[in-house]
Design a protein around this motif. Structure first.
Motif, short mmCIF file in Angstrom:
data_model
loop_
_atom_site.label_atom_id
_atom_site.label_comp_id
_atom_site.label_asym_id
_atom_site.label_seq_id
_atom_site.Cartn_x
_atom_site.Cartn_y
_atom_site.Cartn_z
N TYR A 271 1.28 -0.96 -0.49
CA TYR A 271 0.14 -0.21 0.19
C TYR A 271 0.88 0.60 0.33
N GLY A 272 1.99 1.29 -0.04
CA GLY A 272 3.02 2.10 0.68
C GLY A 272 2.35 2.71 1.62
N GLN A 273 1.82 2.56 2.35
CA GLN A 273 2.15 3.39 3.48
C GLN A 273 2.06 2.21 5.13
N SER A 274 2.57 2.68 6.13
CA SER A 274 2.41 2.24 7.24
C SER A 274 2.29 2.39 8.33
N ALA A 275 2.14 0.91 8.83
CA ALA A 275 1.25 1.48 11.00
C ALA A 275 2.30 1.58 11.69
N ILE A 276 2.29 2.58 11.91
CA ILE A 276 3.39 2.97 13.00
C ILE A 276 2.33 2.76 14.51
N VAL A 277 2.77 1.22 15.18
CA VAL A 277 2.67 1.03 16.53
C VAL A 277 2.95 1.45 17.90
N THR A 278 1.86 1.68 19.18
CA THR A 278 3.34 1.96 19.98
C THR A 278 1.37 1.94 21.31
N THR A 279 1.97 1.94 22.25
CA THR A 279 0.88 2.00 23.54
C THR A 279 1.44 3.64 24.10
N SER B 166 -3.95 0.94 22.16
CA SER B 166 -2.25 0.83 21.61
C SER B 166 -2.98 1.74 20.92
N LEU B 167 -2.22 2.27 20.02
CA LEU B 167 -2.15 3.10 18.99
C LEU B 167 -1.94 1.66 17.60
N VAL B 168 -2.84 2.11 16.03
CA VAL B 168 -2.51 1.96 15.08
C VAL B 168 -2.96 3.24 14.13
N TRP B 169 -1.53 3.87 13.66
CA TRP B 169 -1.55 4.89 12.74
C TRP B 169 -1.37 4.53 12.15
N THR B 170 -1.76 4.96 10.57
CA THR B 170 -1.43 4.83 9.26
C THR B 170 -0.78 6.11 8.95
N GLU B 171 0.15 6.22 8.31
CA GLU B 171 1.51 7.03 7.50
C GLU B 171 1.38 6.59 5.60
N ALA B 172 1.72 7.56 5.52
CA ALA B 172 2.56 6.96 3.73
C ALA B 172 4.04 6.65 4.50
N ASP B 173 4.62 6.16 3.81
CA ASP B 173 5.85 4.96 4.07
C ASP B 173 7.38 6.08 4.80
#
Ligand SMILES: Cc1cc2nc3c(=O)[nH]c(=O)nc-3n(C[C@H](O)[C@H](O)[C@H](O)COP(=O)(O)OP(=O)(O)OC[C@H]3O[C@@H](n4cnc5c(N)ncnc54)[C@H](O)[C@@H]3O)c2cc1C
Length: 407
Positions: free
Chosen positions: A186-194, A226-233
């Motif tokens: 997708y050319g996107q990544s999910a930033i994951v953190t708590t 928990s965060l799932v934060w999607t952005e372009a790569d």
């Protein structure tokens, strides 16, 4: 490859899918049915999984049936309701377009949030307690030998009737079996953190559709999410490398202040996102389950739940065949599994792909159209109840384990 050791099944990969399958087979067929689970991560101090997962009601029933849920129940946060917003990042107010009450049946939340690390540890503990043969080694190759398959585990080789690939998105077994995947990145990544916050979330999950992609705030036990934060790569790589204070500023722009002060309490990692579905879920004496068979966008939190559905279906097909004295790695058994799972997987892949495309863009026209759509869904209780039942994994041809029945 010369082999002396014999077993019934080797499972490559001891993540959720591999361990759940091993436990299901042990429960259905007992100790005399020999299962080996191989994963180098059993030994190494593998990088901890920072993610948390929404475990759908059906998957929870399966964990209960396999005797794993009790060990994690206190760490699991029921999702009591859910809100969906759709706006630009700079909008001061994010109107709520859709709300869901979180029960699939009275007293039964449609999903629980749980951190991956304790859930995986509980599965491994239960597998050890059941005496399942866990080996801290990779599957490095395999070779068909007559009516069996010889599987290399580092220096050893084990001859089995069936090799199961539960070795994740970059499955080496799938590759060696020559099974290609359909799909795209997708050319996107999910930033994951708590994140810890001042005020309680009251079990509410939030999905904020922003132009770069969904920003999900998922409730964990305590005042944490928990965060799932999607952005372009490239943007995700930039954000994750920011010094803490600048990262915090970017986070607050998206998270808002409705839960009071917030602070990052976990490490951060970016996961590249894509849609990849194996062209076939089976090959000669090989079955693919979990991410080895399919990777989807986490927009609906369904990847692991789909993997557990594979596991429940494959376990049922194997147990039924073994009880009839049939060859568990035979083509009929594998075809039964593939028929059960492939259509369902394609449907979920298409749905998550469509949702991501519909929402992850800057178009005002599309925003208007989807907001009218969300508003309509919000006024239709029957449709909302249908979505909740779908998300809970209780619709369609549900395998026994997901109905809470032992094999
Ligand atoms: C940001 C994000 C959020 C998500 N949120 C959710 C959610 O809320 N709900 C949900 O249902 N799903 C969610 N998912 C999807 C879910 O995390 C995955 O579907 C799930 O972890 C896959 O489990 P698995 O056991 O198939 O594979 P994995 O967890 O990848 O396990 C594979 C295992 O195989 C081992 N291995 C690799 N190669 C070999 C080899 N050659 N030999 C032996 N072992 C090997 C690895 O060490 C690993 O332990 C999310 C995914 C992402 C990226």
């Amino acid at each position: 490859m010369s082999t002396t050791e014999k077993a019934d099944v080797v499972i490559a990969g001891g993540g959720f899918a591999g361990l759940a399958l091993a436990l299901a087979l042990r429960q259905g067929l007992g100790e005399s049915f020999r299962v080996v689970v191989a994963d180098p991560a059993f030994a190494a101090d593998a990088r901890p999984d920072l993610r948390a997962s929404a475990i759908a009601a059906a998957a929870r029933r399966m964990f209960e049936t396999l005797g794993v849920w009790d060990a994690v129940a206190d760490d699991a946060q029921p999702i009591l309701d859910m809100v969906v917003t759709d706006s630009k990042l700079e909008h001061a107010v994010r109107p709520v377009f859709l709300t869901f009450a979180g029960e699939v049946e009275p007293g039964q939340p449609f999903a629980h949030m749980i951190e991956n690390a304790p859930l995986n540890a509980a599965l491994a503990r239960q597998a050890r307690a059941q005496g399942i043969d866990l080996r801290a080694t990779a599957v490095t190759g395999f070779e068909h030998q007559g009516g069996r398959i010889a599987v290399s585990l580092g220096g050893d080789a084990v001859s089995v009737s069936l090799l199961v690939a539960a070795d994740g998105a970059r499955s080496g077994v799938r590759e060696q079996a020559g099974i290609a995947t359909h799909g795209w990145s997708y050319g996107q990544s999910a930033i994951v953190t708590t994140v810890a916050h001042e005020r309680p979330h009251n079990g509410r999950a939030e999905e904020h559709f922003l132009p770069a992609g969904p920003f999900a705030i998922l409730p964990l036990k305590g005042n944490r999410s928990s965060l799932v934060w999607t952005e372009a790569d490239a943007q995700a790589a930039r954000i994750i490398a920011l010094p803490d204070d600048e990262f915090h500023a970017e986070l607050e722009r998206r998270f808002g202040l409705h839960l009071g002060d917030i602070g990052v309490v976990g490490a951060k990692r970016a996961y590249p996102l894509g849609l990849f579905i194996a062209r076939s879920f089976v090959a000669d004496r090989i079955a693919l389950v979990g991410d080895a068979a399919h990777v989807i966008h986490p927009i609906a939190g369904q990847g692991l739940n789909m993997g557990l559905r594979d596991v429940a279906a494959l376990a049922e097909a194997i147990v039924d065949a073994a009880r009839l004295g049939l060859d568990i790695g035979g083509a009929d058994v594998l075809e039964r599994y593939q028929r059960w799972r492939r259509f369902d997987t394609m449907a979920m892949g298409v749905a998550t792909d469509g949702l991501n495309r519909l929402f992850s863009n800057e178009s005002d026209v599309l925003r208007l159209m989807r907001d009218v759509g969300l508003g309509l869904v919000d006024r239709m209780p029957a449709l909302k109840s249908f979505f909740i039942r779908e998300a809970a994994g209780v619709t369609g041809d549900v395998p026994k384990l997901l109905r809470g029945e032992a094999l």
